[in-house]
Design a protein around this motif. Structure first.
Motif, short mmCIF file in Angstrom:
data_model
loop_
_atom_site.label_atom_id
_atom_site.label_comp_id
_atom_site.label_asym_id
_atom_site.label_seq_id
_atom_site.Cartn_x
_atom_site.Cartn_y
_atom_site.Cartn_z
N LYS A 87 -30.43 27.81 -27.48
CA LYS A 87 -30.05 26.50 -28.64
C LYS A 87 -31.10 25.83 -28.94
O LYS A 87 -31.35 25.27 -30.08
N ASP A 107 -28.47 22.32 -30.79
CA ASP A 107 -27.55 22.69 -30.32
C ASP A 107 -25.84 22.43 -30.41
O ASP A 107 -25.49 23.59 -29.83
N ALA A 108 -25.78 22.06 -31.70
CA ALA A 108 -24.44 22.54 -32.03
C ALA A 108 -23.71 23.93 -31.96
O ALA A 108 -23.13 23.86 -32.53
N ASN A 109 -24.36 25.01 -32.35
CA ASN A 109 -24.31 26.13 -32.74
C ASN A 109 -23.97 26.63 -31.53
O ASN A 109 -24.33 27.97 -31.72
N LEU A 139 -22.24 27.47 -28.10
CA LEU A 139 -20.55 26.45 -27.37
C LEU A 139 -21.02 27.52 -25.90
O LEU A 139 -20.62 28.79 -26.02
N HIS A 140 -20.58 26.87 -24.56
CA HIS A 140 -20.78 27.57 -23.41
C HIS A 140 -19.65 26.79 -22.16
O HIS A 140 -19.32 27.60 -21.62
N GLU A 141 -19.22 25.79 -22.90
CA GLU A 141 -17.82 25.11 -22.22
C GLU A 141 -16.58 25.91 -21.94
O GLU A 141 -16.72 26.85 -22.88
N ASP A 181 -14.33 25.95 -24.67
CA ASP A 181 -14.65 26.83 -25.70
C ASP A 181 -14.32 28.60 -26.07
O ASP A 181 -14.51 29.00 -26.82
N TYR A 221 -23.02 30.69 -33.18
CA TYR A 221 -22.53 30.04 -34.53
C TYR A 221 -23.43 29.87 -35.37
O TYR A 221 -24.26 29.06 -36.17
N THR A 279 -14.92 19.77 -37.65
CA THR A 279 -16.21 20.34 -36.18
C THR A 279 -16.48 21.66 -36.58
O THR A 279 -16.93 21.81 -36.15
N ARG A 323 -15.08 24.04 -34.98
CA ARG A 323 -14.60 24.54 -33.27
C ARG A 323 -12.94 24.80 -33.09
O ARG A 323 -12.51 23.83 -33.29
N ARG A 327 -11.85 24.93 -30.36
CA ARG A 327 -11.00 24.20 -29.17
C ARG A 327 -10.20 22.45 -29.92
O ARG A 327 -9.21 22.05 -29.61
#
Lengths: 477, 434
Positions: A11, A16-18, A20-22, A25, A46, B40, B42, B44
């Motif tokens: 991060k 942060d926005a690039n 993802l680990h939820e 996602d 990303y 986004t 993204r 999802r």
């Protein structure tokens, strides 16, 4: 499990926005368009620059995470599915067109640029980028290069490889590399650039691409022919080629495909016909007229049931767009569309249709066939249900036997989709153990730790990386 | 799409069908058409991703997590993905069903529940209550408080959505419902009798639009029946995940309109039209099949209807203006009506149709989405306004009140010169004076 410090580090480097680990996602970045294969990564990044790719690679190396690059995930051989988990590196946010060089007839773009966006940008300057995978509206240029994508114009204009002039990227040792250039002729050393094209993310991460552009054809004619028998369509294709006419496009669809496409596009395709050929000739006006007449004559000779000429450019574009939806439209019939990428020398085309028909009968399967008939690249697609294990086993036997014949005819197991997961065992059959060994040694040179897209192209003995058809289509996580 | 068997980790009532999610072969044709994916980047937040999430819940690989709830509501339900999907996957409808699942999994607190129930189950279903509730707003505008509020920018202090909601309100007139005659006679040679389905937003916010629709229908030779009891079509309820109230409203409207002796049921609201056409599925297990089929066969958007029966153009007066057309999602994607409004525009003497780029890209209104996600909505709208601007047309025409509110607000905010009209207002201008 990836450590929380690694996440924090990612991060910090990528924003942060690039990173993802939820779970949601991870779930949605563990597939591409290949049926039956779905594996969860541990983290998705990303990057927005080559430097960020290097940073991500460094952390992957330190954490021992396999790294799978991807674009829009339109691949059809499982090339971007993270079979060994780890890190997915998604390049869709590196999507700038950096330069269109009208003096040298080149364009340079980041890997995440959508293919059609590049096509439109160069067209606006009166130039032409010919490669056109069926998914051009969605797929990224980087993905096209990594898989050496083909497309509808492959017959006359070739595939992605034929247009790549230079590449920039990041190797497994984190070095930034640049190979090739804007010089039309370049024979300095090994064809390193050509090795990266089609390497399916196993040798390096491609971040920037320079492609060759050409002037657009001045004229174009689109001819649509219907046939009572699919083999006659195949014969027409062979005879057109034998008559030394090279259309830019020569696409085929059989009855099952015609019906599914018509269900979607509703443009009045005749549902009762056994096959259709969509033929486009382009170039200077005089030869175009001559070639169109030649094509027409051959179609009449083989007794095509109907021959039509597209009314105008819009009509022609509509027909080509309809053809592009073929695979997805087949999913109307059954939940699982198992598509293959069998390619034969063009003189064998009619026989290949006969073989597909014979095997379809033998294994009692629903099959729709479409493809780039002009370059011998067919996509016989078994329409099945992954929940029916018996049907899946028959589908496997169908392809097994078909590929045996295709290879015996001097064909190839992949014309344009790559090997990925889906065709590893067939590749081994095509190139033999010696061929696989050489490829493994090249891989070893580029990526000694086996970090980059492991489990693809050749088998490493791990059961989860075997050809998915052999797995009986279990979705594993 | 309703389902009574438990499906994986979904609650048993109103779960998606497994086949509907399995049908997605993940080709990605939906990706470039999805406004939220464009926002986004993204996966999802894309149709393909959302269907994959629903599939994971159905296959018990995932619980119905808050993130899924979030995605279900973040989806604009614009149905652009449905238009784009060659395999016939309806991701928007899967998400609509997931919205009602979301309420089952994550019930609101006491206050929230009471408020939601009051709005969705009491106020919206009752035309009288709805009209009365607008009274304070009209007073507020008449007394000049609106001017004061807008100019002193006091709302800047409040939540962003409130400021936007206030800014979007057109100048309100008296609701149209009590004013429309039950039966408007046909003019000229009579061609038939139609029922008019008057939408809630139309009667409250855009009475002038529906007044013109009735005029147009009458001038076209149709006798128009406007049942005063008509209730909300149920679209807001589906959008908020209250499928039960939506079904009750649907049953009411079904009975009401089937009792009328009309050849067609016409509406000028794309959102209502889409909802009415989908009663067949919504009421699948609640009403007789042939009644649903009969009702469905009569529903027409007004543009679809006029092109089907043929527009009488004699007597239309010339309007010298250039017009560009924004396609409402619920017209082009949900109902597949795209050519008809354009053909009407072209048939109005003097009017020049100038196509804008991406005419069928959502305007970002999407029922309450535009208020809940005000900032995202603005970005979607800005893309639309750029295209409106580039068209250079004098009039921006659309065919849905939600789009009209959003576009009129956007045009005003961006100080663009366009008039924003409903297609029926434009056609109404061409009619000879009554």
């Amino acid at each position: 499990m990836i450590s929380s410090t690694a996440i924090a580090h990612l991060k910090e480097k990528l924003g942060d926005a690039n990173v993802l680990h939820e779970k949601e996602d991870l779930l949605t970045l563990g597939y591409d368009s290949t049926p039956g294969v779905h594996h969860l990564p541990e983290v998705v990044v990303y990057p927005t620059s080559s430097e960020q790719v290097v940073a991500a690679m460094e952390i992957a190396e330190r954490e021992g995470l396999p790294l799978t690059p991807r674009g829009s995930g339109t691949g059809l051989s499982g090339g971007s599915v993270p079979v060994k988990g780890g890190m997915v590196l998604c390049l869709t946010r590196m999507n700038r067109i950096l330069e269109i060089d009208e003096e040298n007839l080149t364009a340079t773009a980041e890997a995440g640029v959508i293919t059609l966006d590049l096509f439109n940008a160069v067209a606006a300057k009166g130039l032409f980028y010919p490669p056109d995978p069926g998914s051009q509206k969605i797929s990224t240029l980087g993905g096209n290069v990594a898989e050496n994508a083909g497309g509808l114009r492959g017959l006359k204009y070739g595939v992605t490889r034929d247009y790549v002039m230079a590449l920039k990227g990041v190797l497994a040792d984190r070095s930034l590399i640049a190979t090739g250039g804007k010089s039309v002729k370049d024979v300095a050393g090994y064809g390193f650039k050509d090795l990266l094209v089609g390497s399916e993310g196993t040798l390096g991460i491609i971040t920037e691409i320079t492609v060759k552009l050409i002037p657009p054809p001045q004229d174009k004619r689109t001819i649509l022919a219907y046939f009572d028998d699919v083999r006659t369509a195949g014969e027409a294709v062979s005879r057109i080629i034998a008559a030394k006419i090279i259309p830019s496009t020569m696409e085929i669809m059989d009855r099952a495909v015609i019906n599914c496409v018509e269900d979607y596009v509703k443009i009045g395709l005749p549902r009762q016909m056994a096959a259709l050929l969509l033929i486009e000739v382009d170039g200077h006006p005089a030869p175009v007229a001559e070639e169109a007449a030649g094509v027409r004559k051959i179609l009449e000779e083989v007794k095509a049931a109907e021959i039509h000429v597209a009314r105008d450019a819009e009509h022609a574009a509509g027909l080509a767009a309809a053809r592009r939806t073929a695979l997805s439209a087949l999913a109307r019939v059954s939940p699982t569309t198992l598509l293959e990428d069998a390619t034969v020398p063009r003189s064998r085309l009619a026989e290949t249709f006969g073989e597909i028909e014979r095997l379809r009968e033998k294994y009692q399967l629903k099959v729709g066939t479409f493809g780039h008939a002009g370059d011998g690249n067919l996509h016989p697609t078994v329409l099945c249900d992954e929940r029916d294990h018996d049907e899946m086993a028959r589908a496997h036997a169908f392809y097994n036997e078909l590929y045996e014949q295709v290879l015996a005819w001097g064909g190839t197991v992949s014309g344009e989709h790559g090997i990925g997961l889906a065709k590893k065992e067939y590749l081994a059959r095509q190139i033999g153990p010696g061929g696989v060994q050489v490829m493994k040694r090249i891989k070893q040179t580029f990526d000694p730790q086996g970090l980059l897209n492991p489990g693809k192209i050749f088998d490493e003995g791990d059961p989860c990386t075997k050809a998915h058809v052999e797995e009986g289509f279990r979705v594993s996580h | 799409m309703s389902h009574t068997e438990p499906l994986g980790n979904f609650k048993s009532e109103d779960a998606p069908h497994y086949d509907d999610v399995l049908q997605c072969m993940r080709c990605g044709f939906c990706l470039p058409t999805c406004p939220t994916y464009a926002l986004t980047g993204r996966e999802r937040s894309s149709p393909r991703g959302r269907v994959a999430l629903a599939r994971a819940v159905a296959e018990k690989k995932l619980e119905f997590t808050p993130a899924i709830k979030e995605e279900a509501f973040f989806c604009l339900d614009c149905r652009a993905c449905t238009s784009a999907c060659p395999s016939g996957v309806r991701a928007g409808e899967v998400m609509e069903v997931c919205r009602s699942q979301a309420h089952a999994f994550y019930p609101l607190g006491k206050m929230g529940k009471a408020f939601r129930e009051f709005i969705l189950q009491k106020m919206v279903p009752s035309p009288d209550l709805l009209e009365t509730s607008m009274l304070p707003t009209r007073l507020y505008q008449r007394l000049g408080i609106q001017w004061l509020v807008r100019h002193l920018k006091v709302l800047k202090l409040g939540p962003e959505w409130m400021e936007k909601a206030e800014g979007m309100l057109p100048r309100l007139e008296k609701p149209l419902r009590p004013q429309l005659p039950l039966l408007t006679p046909a003019r000229g040679e009579k061609r038939g009798k139609v029922g008019f389905f008057l939408g809630c937003v139309m009667t409250l916010m855009y009475p002038n639009v529906s007044r013109n629709t009735v005029r147009v229908l009458s001038h076209q030779g149709f006798e128009v029946v406007t049942p005063r009891e008509t209730k909300c079509c149920g679209a807001p309820h589906l959008s908020e995940g209250d499928r039960e109230t939506a079904r009750q409203l649907a049953l009411f409207n079904l009975d009401l309109f089937l009792a009328q002796d009309v050849d067609y049921i016409v509406t000028d609201c794309a959102g209502c039209g889409a909802a009415l056409k989908e009663y067949e599925e919504l009421l699948e297990e609640r009403a007789e099949h042939d009644r649903l089929a009969r009702f469905r066969s009569k529903i027409r958007d007004v543009s679809e209807f006029l092109m089907e029966v043929g527009l009488r153009t004699e007597g239309l007066q010339e309007i010298t203006a250039s017009v560009t057309y924004h396609e409402p999602c619920h017209l082009c994607h949900a109902q597949g009506i795209s050519a008809q409004p354009r053909r009407i525009i072209r048939q109005i003497p003097g009017v020049e149709l100038r196509e804008m780029a991406e005419a069928s890209w959502c305007c970002g209104s999407a029922a309450t989405w535009g208020l809940k996600y005000a900032e995202d909505s603005r970005k979607v709208l800005d893309r639309k306004l750029e295209n409106v601007k580039a068209s250079g047309a004098e009039i921006l025409v659309t065919a849905n009140p939600g789009c009209q509110l959003q576009l009129a607000w956007g045009v005003r905010e961006a100080s663009l010169p366009q008039d924003v009209l409903h297609l029926m207002e434009l056609l109404g201008r061409a009619l000879p004076p009554d």
